[in-house]
Design an enzyme around this catalytic site. Structure first.
Site, PDB file in Angstrom:
ATOM      1  N   HIS A  14       8.049 -17.348 -23.963  1.00 61.35           N
ATOM      2  CA  HIS A  14       9.234 -17.443 -24.820  1.00 61.35           C
ATOM      3  C   HIS A  14      10.440 -16.766 -24.141  1.00 61.35           C
ATOM      4  CE1 HIS A  14      11.300 -17.275 -28.832  1.00 61.35           C
ATOM      5  NE2 HIS A  14      11.862 -16.211 -28.280  1.00 61.35           N
ATOM      6  N   GLU A  15      10.243 -15.534 -23.686  1.00 66.47           N
ATOM      7  CA  GLU A  15      11.341 -14.786 -23.048  1.00 66.47           C
ATOM      8  C   GLU A  15      11.716 -15.374 -21.691  1.00 66.47           C
ATOM      9  OE1 GLU A  15      13.257 -12.537 -24.466  1.00 66.47           O
ATOM     10  OE2 GLU A  15      12.058 -12.630 -26.295  1.00 66.47           O
ATOM     11  N   HIS A  29      14.157 -18.162 -22.181  1.00 69.04           N
ATOM     12  CA  HIS A  29      15.523 -17.642 -22.335  1.00 69.04           C
ATOM     13  C   HIS A  29      16.110 -17.303 -20.961  1.00 69.04           C
ATOM     14  CE1 HIS A  29      15.576 -17.233 -26.676  1.00 69.04           C
ATOM     15  NE2 HIS A  29      14.604 -16.333 -26.712  1.00 69.04           N
TER      16      HIS A  29
END
Length: 186
Positions: A55-56, A59
């Site tokens: 997820h990170e 980003h």
């Protein structure tokens, strides 16, 4: 990081550097991992950490693609965090794309877990854990409160529609309300 306790003053371990981004691991990850393993939740902890890291990383990849590579991606006892010097450097649409990249990656991971499980390439218990980890990450991250992705997206929209001070006031009130609801729901 400001020094406000043992977890913020501990030195992080740099595992590697990808482009301009350091991949760091907080030393407190080890006792948390050991605790999860001792309780018999090692695989769930590992899947959760992997899901949060993906997820990170999504980003970070989008931010880097827009010319604003994060300084670091840090694995912490409760997940991972992307350390971006100044998110506001990105124009609003690029910032929105960067904020949506994490939940999108989590949805892709949930879909992949489902697909691999249906095909029989992933055990049902493992597939269910991976699916649920990623759905939970999406649901939590899209809550409309700071510093979560949903709160930052909502603030971006409100600043576009309303004066900045009013948008910030709405976000503070909403954060308090959501906090009270979450505490009430336990």
């Amino acid at each position: 990081h400001r020094s406000c306790g043992i977890f913020t003053t501990m030195k992080r371990w740099r595992m590697l550097t990808i482009g301009q981004t350091d991949i760091l691991v907080h030393p407190a990850v080890l006792p948390f991992a050991a605790y999860a393993i001792l309780l018999g939740h090692g695989m769930l902890w590992l899947m959760s950490m992997l899901s949060i890291l993906v997820h990170e990383a999504a980003h970070a990849l989008v931010a880097a693609a827009f010319g604003n590579a994060p300084a670091a991606l840090e694995l912490t006892p409760l997940g991972a965090v992307m350390l971006l010097e100044d998110e506001m450097k990105l124009p609003p649409l690029k910032r929105a794309a960067m904020l949506l990249a994490g939940p999108t990656a989590s949805l892709v991971m949930a879909g992949l877990a489902l697909w691999l499980t249906v095909r029989g390439w992933l055990a049902v218990s493992g597939g269910a854990q991976l699916f649920l980890c990623n759905i939970a990450i999406v649901m939590i991250n899209l809550l409309p409160v700071f510093p979560l992705d949903g709160g930052r997206l909502l603030h971006l929209l409100l600043v576009w529609l309303l004066p900045a001070q009013l948008a910030s006031k709405i976000m503070r009130m909403l954060g308090g309300f959501v906090g009270i609801v979450l505490i009430a729901l336990n």
